[in-house]
Scaffold this motif. Structure first.
Motif, PDB file in Angstrom:
ATOM      1  N   SER A  89      13.702  22.105 -12.125  1.00 33.40           N
ATOM      2  CA  SER A  89      13.829  20.860 -11.398  1.00 33.40           C
ATOM      3  C   SER A  89      12.683  20.763 -10.390  1.00 33.40           C
ATOM      4  N   VAL A  90      11.989  19.629 -10.407  1.00 35.46           N
ATOM      5  CA  VAL A  90      10.874  19.391  -9.490  1.00 35.46           C
ATOM      6  C   VAL A  90      11.079  18.018  -8.864  1.00 35.46           C
ATOM      7  N   ARG A  91      10.863  17.922  -7.556  1.00 35.55           N
ATOM      8  CA  ARG A  91      11.060  16.625  -6.921  1.00 35.55           C
ATOM      9  C   ARG A  91      10.203  16.474  -5.674  1.00 35.55           C
ATOM     10  N   SER A  92       9.953  15.226  -5.341  1.00 30.29           N
ATOM     11  CA  SER A  92       9.392  14.833  -4.054  1.00 30.29           C
ATOM     12  C   SER A  92      10.302  13.740  -3.533  1.00 30.29           C
ATOM     13  N   ALA A 142       0.867  -1.181   0.000  1.00 31.08           N
ATOM     14  CA  ALA A 142       0.000   0.000   0.000  1.00 31.08           C
ATOM     15  C   ALA A 142       0.903   1.231   0.000  1.00 31.08           C
ATOM     16  N   HIS A 143       0.821   2.028  -1.037  1.00 29.71           N
ATOM     17  CA  HIS A 143       1.709   3.181  -1.195  1.00 29.71           C
ATOM     18  C   HIS A 143       1.156   4.384  -0.424  1.00 29.71           C
ATOM     19  N   ALA A 144       1.963   4.889   0.493  1.00 25.03           N
ATOM     20  CA  ALA A 144       1.543   6.027   1.306  1.00 25.03           C
ATOM     21  C   ALA A 144       1.975   7.355   0.699  1.00 25.03           C
ATOM     22  N   SER A 145       3.116   7.393   0.039  1.00 23.06           N
ATOM     23  CA  SER A 145       3.573   8.611  -0.651  1.00 23.06           C
ATOM     24  C   SER A 145       4.521   8.217  -1.764  1.00 23.06           C
ATOM     25  N   ALA A 146       4.582   9.047  -2.790  1.00 25.14           N
ATOM     26  CA  ALA A 146       5.406   8.759  -3.964  1.00 25.14           C
ATOM     27  C   ALA A 146       6.597   9.713  -4.030  1.00 25.14           C
ATOM     28  N   ALA A 147       7.732   9.189  -4.475  1.00 26.24           N
ATOM     29  CA  ALA A 147       8.924  10.011  -4.675  1.00 26.24           C
ATOM     30  C   ALA A 147       9.235  10.073  -6.171  1.00 26.24           C
ATOM     31  N   PHE A 148       9.612  11.261  -6.643  1.00 28.11           N
ATOM     32  CA  PHE A 148       9.933  11.422  -8.058  1.00 28.11           C
ATOM     33  C   PHE A 148      10.949  12.547  -8.225  1.00 28.11           C
ATOM     34  N   PHE A 149      11.537  12.585  -9.397  1.00 26.04           N
ATOM     35  CA  PHE A 149      12.507  13.628  -9.737  1.00 26.04           C
ATOM     36  C   PHE A 149      12.336  13.955 -11.211  1.00 26.04           C
ATOM     37  N   ASN A 150      12.217  15.254 -11.521  1.00 27.14           N
ATOM     38  CA  ASN A 150      12.068  15.693 -12.906  1.00 27.14           C
ATOM     39  C   ASN A 150      13.005  16.866 -13.147  1.00 27.14           C
ATOM     40  N   GLU A 151      13.908  16.715 -14.101  1.00 24.94           N
ATOM     41  CA  GLU A 151      14.884  17.764 -14.387  1.00 24.94           C
ATOM     42  C   GLU A 151      14.849  18.125 -15.864  1.00 24.94           C
ATOM     43  N   ASP A 153      14.973  16.459 -21.045  1.00 22.90           N
ATOM     44  CA  ASP A 153      14.014  16.291 -19.949  1.00 22.90           C
ATOM     45  C   ASP A 153      14.141  14.855 -19.429  1.00 22.90           C
ATOM     46  N   ASP A 154      14.570  14.701 -18.180  1.00 25.90           N
ATOM     47  CA  ASP A 154      14.708  13.388 -17.558  1.00 25.90           C
ATOM     48  C   ASP A 154      13.831  13.323 -16.313  1.00 25.90           C
ATOM     49  N   ALA A 155      13.177  12.195 -16.118  1.00 23.00           N
ATOM     50  CA  ALA A 155      12.331  12.024 -14.941  1.00 23.00           C
ATOM     51  C   ALA A 155      12.445  10.586 -14.443  1.00 23.00           C
ATOM     52  N   GLU A 156      12.503  10.443 -13.119  1.00 22.27           N
ATOM     53  CA  GLU A 156      12.530   9.131 -12.489  1.00 22.27           C
ATOM     54  C   GLU A 156      11.535   9.090 -11.345  1.00 22.27           C
ATOM     55  N   GLN A 157      11.079   7.888 -11.026  1.00 21.53           N
ATOM     56  CA  GLN A 157      10.218   7.674  -9.870  1.00 21.53           C
ATOM     57  C   GLN A 157      10.840   6.597  -8.986  1.00 21.53           C
ATOM     58  N   PHE A 158      10.393   6.559  -7.739  1.00 22.21           N
ATOM     59  CA  PHE A 158      10.859   5.529  -6.813  1.00 22.21           C
ATOM     60  C   PHE A 158       9.719   4.555  -6.587  1.00 22.21           C
ATOM     61  N   GLY A 159      10.003   3.269  -6.716  1.00 24.97           N
ATOM     62  CA  GLY A 159       8.937   2.290  -6.599  1.00 24.97           C
ATOM     63  C   GLY A 159       9.302   1.102  -5.742  1.00 24.97           C
ATOM     64  N   TYR A 160       8.283   0.321  -5.432  1.00 21.69           N
ATOM     65  CA  TYR A 160       8.440  -0.917  -4.670  1.00 21.69           C
ATOM     66  C   TYR A 160       7.927  -2.079  -5.503  1.00 21.69           C
TER      67      TYR A 160
END
Length: 240
Positions: free
Chosen positions: A224-227, A156-165, A188-195
């Motif tokens: 640049s935008v990130r969580s 169950a995902h409680a919060s998401a992490a990402f990076f966009n540059e 433009d590069d973007a990544e997310q963190f997952g399980y």
């Protein structure tokens, strides 16, 4: 004050007629998109309930994935899922947990109700069993954790992490003189963190979300935008 309260040997409250335990309201299969114009794969899961409480989604999927958004329109709840490119066209299992009154008729052998008459526990339900809670930074290296063998799990995902540059491309193709007329090329590069859950192992890591090149009229338009923090609960769904 609760009229009925049941605790385990560690004094953890298992049942209390003053709060509601979430149980499985819906279980099914989801499939993510096979091809997209970006690096990740996408899918949506929707659920309808007239309960005033928000339901919770848990996913059983062996590829890095995360829930990027949750929306509610009237009584319809929708979760938007993204996953690593290898997950395209792959099948996973979802579990939606809701309050007992949303799906159960309140006719189990044991039923508890609060002061408002709402069923807070019905023994016919399959209740959420939280096995662990994990938090990771976007900068964390890939890793894994062993869970109890022989059990079945979902995340169950409680919060998401990402990076966009968005950054200037090198020269060439861009001119070396910053005062030169455009257009200017940007990357433009973007990544997310997952399980990911596979058997009795939880894994985590980053996966590409998007990568591309485009043109803008001048330099100095990078961004640049990130969580930075991802969080997830591991749910034991053995026998569900």
């Amino acid at each position: 004050m609760a009229f009925i309260r049941i605790k385990n040997d560690s004094s953890t409250v298992l049942i209390d007629d003053e709060y509601v335990n979430l149980c499985v309201a819906e279980q099914g299969v989801f499939v993510l998109s096979g091809t997209t114009s970006v690096g990740a794969r996408f899918g949506t899961i929707s659920y309808t309930s007239n309960s005033p409480y928000p339901p919770m989604l848990a996913l059983q999927f062996p590829y890095f994935h995360t829930v990027v958004a949750y929306t509610r329109l009237d009584n319809t709840h929708t979760w938007h899922v993204s996953a690593a490119s290898a997950a395209g066209g792959r099948q996973g299992t979802y579990f939606i947990f809701d309050v007992p009154a949303a799906r159960l008729p309140g006719t189990g052998l044991v039923v508890m109700r609060n002061a408002q008459g709402e069923a807070t526990f019905d023994s016919d339900g399959r209740y959420m069993r939280v096995d662990g809670f994990f938090q990771n930074q976007m900068t964390d290296q890939p890793g894994s954790a062993d869970l109890v063998p022989g059990r079945t799990y979902a995340v169950a995902h409680a919060s998401a992490a990402f990076f966009n540059e968005r950054r200037l491309a090198p020269s060439p193709p861009n001119p070396g003189n910053p005062s030169a007329p455009g257009p200017w090329f940007y990357i433009d590069d973007a990544e997310q963190f997952g399980y990911a859950i596979s058997g009795a192992q939880l894994s985590w890591g980053r996966f590409p979300y998007h990568s591309g090149q485009f043109q803008l009229p001048r330099p100095g338009m990078g961004s640049s935008v990130r969580s930075s923090r991802a969080a997830a609960m591991v749910i034991d769904v053995t026998g569900y």
